[in-house]
Write a protein that holds these residues in place. Sequence first.
Motif, PDB file in Angstrom:
ATOM      1  N   GLU A  86      47.164  45.074  31.763  1.00 37.50           N
ATOM      2  CA  GLU A  86      46.291  45.658  30.747  1.00 37.50           C
ATOM      3  C   GLU A  86      46.992  46.731  29.906  1.00 37.50           C
ATOM      4  O   GLU A  86      46.569  47.028  28.787  1.00 37.50           O
ATOM      5  CB  GLU A  86      45.044  46.276  31.398  1.00 37.50           C
ATOM      6  CG  GLU A  86      44.168  45.276  32.145  1.00 37.50           C
ATOM      7  CD  GLU A  86      44.562  45.127  33.607  1.00 37.50           C
ATOM      8  OE1 GLU A  86      43.692  44.717  34.405  1.00 37.50           O
ATOM      9  OE2 GLU A  86      45.724  45.407  33.960  1.00 37.50           O
ATOM     10  N   ASP A 146      42.553  51.163  36.638  1.00 41.34           N
ATOM     11  CA  ASP A 146      41.328  50.784  35.937  1.00 41.34           C
ATOM     12  C   ASP A 146      40.954  51.887  34.952  1.00 41.34           C
ATOM     13  O   ASP A 146      41.495  52.993  35.010  1.00 41.34           O
ATOM     14  CB  ASP A 146      40.197  50.575  36.948  1.00 41.34           C
ATOM     15  CG  ASP A 146      39.145  49.596  36.450  1.00 41.34           C
ATOM     16  OD1 ASP A 146      39.171  49.249  35.249  1.00 41.34           O
ATOM     17  OD2 ASP A 146      38.290  49.178  37.253  1.00 41.34           O
ATOM     18  N   ALA A 168      34.673  40.372  38.858  1.00 39.01           N
ATOM     19  CA  ALA A 168      34.371  40.431  37.428  1.00 39.01           C
ATOM     20  C   ALA A 168      35.634  40.318  36.584  1.00 39.01           C
ATOM     21  O   ALA A 168      35.594  39.790  35.459  1.00 39.01           O
ATOM     22  CB  ALA A 168      33.634  41.733  37.109  1.00 39.01           C
ATOM     23  N   LYS A 169      36.757  40.799  37.109  1.00 36.27           N
ATOM     24  CA  LYS A 169      38.020  40.722  36.361  1.00 36.27           C
ATOM     25  C   LYS A 169      38.625  39.327  36.410  1.00 36.27           C
ATOM     26  O   LYS A 169      39.104  38.806  35.394  1.00 36.27           O
ATOM     27  CB  LYS A 169      39.022  41.728  36.929  1.00 36.27           C
ATOM     28  CG  LYS A 169      38.835  43.146  36.439  1.00 36.27           C
ATOM     29  CD  LYS A 169      39.986  44.027  36.913  1.00 36.27           C
ATOM     30  CE  LYS A 169      39.888  45.426  36.327  1.00 36.27           C
ATOM     31  NZ  LYS A 169      41.028  46.272  36.744  1.00 36.27           N
ATOM     32  N   PRO A 193      35.776  36.513  34.554  1.00 35.92           N
ATOM     33  CA  PRO A 193      34.964  37.245  33.570  1.00 35.92           C
ATOM     34  C   PRO A 193      33.787  36.432  33.042  1.00 35.92           C
ATOM     35  O   PRO A 193      32.854  37.000  32.460  1.00 35.92           O
ATOM     36  CB  PRO A 193      35.965  37.570  32.461  1.00 35.92           C
ATOM     37  CG  PRO A 193      37.074  36.572  32.622  1.00 35.92           C
ATOM     38  CD  PRO A 193      37.160  36.302  34.084  1.00 35.92           C
ATOM     39  N   GLU A 194      33.811  35.100  33.246  1.00 35.55           N
ATOM     40  CA  GLU A 194      32.686  34.289  32.788  1.00 35.55           C
ATOM     41  C   GLU A 194      31.407  34.613  33.572  1.00 35.55           C
ATOM     42  O   GLU A 194      30.304  34.463  33.050  1.00 35.55           O
ATOM     43  CB  GLU A 194      33.013  32.797  32.950  1.00 35.55           C
ATOM     44  CG  GLU A 194      34.250  32.342  32.194  1.00 35.55           C
ATOM     45  CD  GLU A 194      35.532  32.519  32.998  1.00 35.55           C
ATOM     46  OE1 GLU A 194      36.583  32.050  32.521  1.00 35.55           O
ATOM     47  OE2 GLU A 194      35.479  33.136  34.102  1.00 35.55           O
ATOM     48  N   GLU A 214      29.560  37.448  32.121  1.00 38.52           N
ATOM     49  CA  GLU A 214      29.107  36.997  30.798  1.00 38.52           C
ATOM     50  C   GLU A 214      27.870  36.110  30.935  1.00 38.52           C
ATOM     51  O   GLU A 214      26.905  36.242  30.184  1.00 38.52           O
ATOM     52  CB  GLU A 214      30.230  36.223  30.109  1.00 38.52           C
ATOM     53  CG  GLU A 214      29.846  35.688  28.734  1.00 38.52           C
ATOM     54  CD  GLU A 214      30.921  34.797  28.144  1.00 38.52           C
ATOM     55  OE1 GLU A 214      30.593  34.021  27.233  1.00 38.52           O
ATOM     56  OE2 GLU A 214      32.075  34.867  28.601  1.00 38.52           O
TER      57      GLU A 214
END
Length: 447
Positions: free
Chosen positions: A16, A255, A360-361, A364-365, A368
Motif C-alpha cells: 500500500e 494499516d 476485508a483486505k 474486498p468484494e 462491497e
Amino acid sequence: MNDTPQLGIGIGWRPEIADTVEALSGVDWVEAVAENICPGHLPDSLVRLRERGVTVVPHGVSLGLGGADRPDARRLADLAERAEALGAPLVTEHIAFVRAGGALTASPVLEAGHLLPVPRTRDALRVLCENIRIAQDSLPVPLAVENIAALINWPDEEMSEGRFLAELVERTGVRLLIDVANLHTNHVNRGEDPAKALDELPVEAIAYVHVAGGVERDGVWHDTHAHPVTAPVLDVLAELRARVAPPGVLLERDDDFPPAAELAGELSTIRETITAAAAVAPPCPPTGTGTGARTREVTGAVTEERAAGGTDAARGRLALGEAALLSSLVAGTPAPEGFDPRRLRVQSRALAAKRAGVVAKIAPELPEILGEGFRPAFLAYAAHTPMRGGYRRDALDFAESLLIERRPEDSAARRRLTLWWRERAASRPPRRATRIFRVARAALAGR
C-alpha cells in the motif's frame, strides 16, 4: 555476534505504501512480510529498491516457533527461498504460537490468525529452543526472533521476559529482534518493567529493533501498527540505546497509512531519539558481558529439566496448554484455569477483529456486497467458528455460512455473493444437507 549486519534506519515495506517507501530519503533498508512475497515474481518496487542497494529482510509471521509442534518443513523451505530471492543477510520470525491442537492433543487443529504468547516456563523454553535449532539448520542465513506484545498472562510462569530471552540466546545462539513497542505493551498490559527486561537480556545479541504505534483503550494497550509512535515507546527506544548501539532500527506501519510527510517525520523522530540517547549513554559494555554467569544459570536449569522428561514430554504438556487457551479464544470453550476471563474476552475480540480486517483486505468484494452488514456479520460468525486454514479459506467459509442461512436477505446481494463463492470454491452453493453433514462431522471430530 560481531558478524551482525549494520542495517541503519529502515521502514516496513508494504504494497500500500510501496511508492512512498521508494521516495523516502534516508531509508537504508526495508522489511517485508515473508508470506506476502512470491520469490519468482518479486514486486517491482522491491526489485528497484534492491537495485539501489537497499537491503530487504523477510519477516515471517506463520512459523509458530513457540508452538508445541516442530516447525513445518514446507514453511521453512518457503522462508529460505524468500531469503535467497531477496539476497537477505538474515531472516526474522516471532517467539509465539499461531496454531494448536492436532496429533499431540488428538483434537482438530485451530488457527489463531495472530501471534499469541508462549508461557515463560521451562517446558516452553525447551520446546522453543529445539524448534529454533531446527529452523536455523533449515535456513541459508542467520535467524533473529522477536518478542511479541501480549494482552494476557499465562499462570505459573517461571521466568521474566528478559531471563527467558537470555536463556534462549545462550542455548541456541539465535539473534534477537527487540520490539520496543511490544516491551511498552507488556508494561501496560502485564505490569512488566521495560528497563528490567533490557537489563536482563543479552543486548549484544540484538540484530535490529522494531518501533511501532498503538493505542490504549480501557487500560489495555493495543499494539495496532496503525497509529503514530508514542512518547513512551520512544522512551523505551532511548533506554535500549543507552545500553547498546543497535545494528538497525525499523519503523513498522501496517494499516491506516498516513501521508508520506508523516512517515518521514516519524523516521526523523526515531533518528533524533537514537542520537540524543547516544550522546548521554555510557560506553557500551564489552560484548558477552555476564555470559559466564548466564552459562552457569542455564547449565543448572538444563540439569533440572532432565528430571522432568525429554523434549517430547515437554511438547505434550505445552500442546495441552496452548490448545486449551486457543480453543477458549476462538471456539468459545471455558477459560483455562488460572487465566483472567476478562482479558481472554479482550483477546478473543481482538482476534475476531483482526480476522475481519484481514478478510476485508484479501476479499474486498465481501464488504462491497454486504455493505455495513459485513463487519457485524463476520464478528458473529467468528464468535463460534474457528479458522480452518488461512484467511482466504476463512473468507470462503464465511461466505458459505451466510449462503447456508440464505443471507443476505437482499436477493440481489445474495446472488452476487453466490456468484463470488462459486467462482472461488465450487460449482454450486452449499445446501442445508451440507451444513447438517458438516456439523455432525465436526461434532464427531471433537469427541
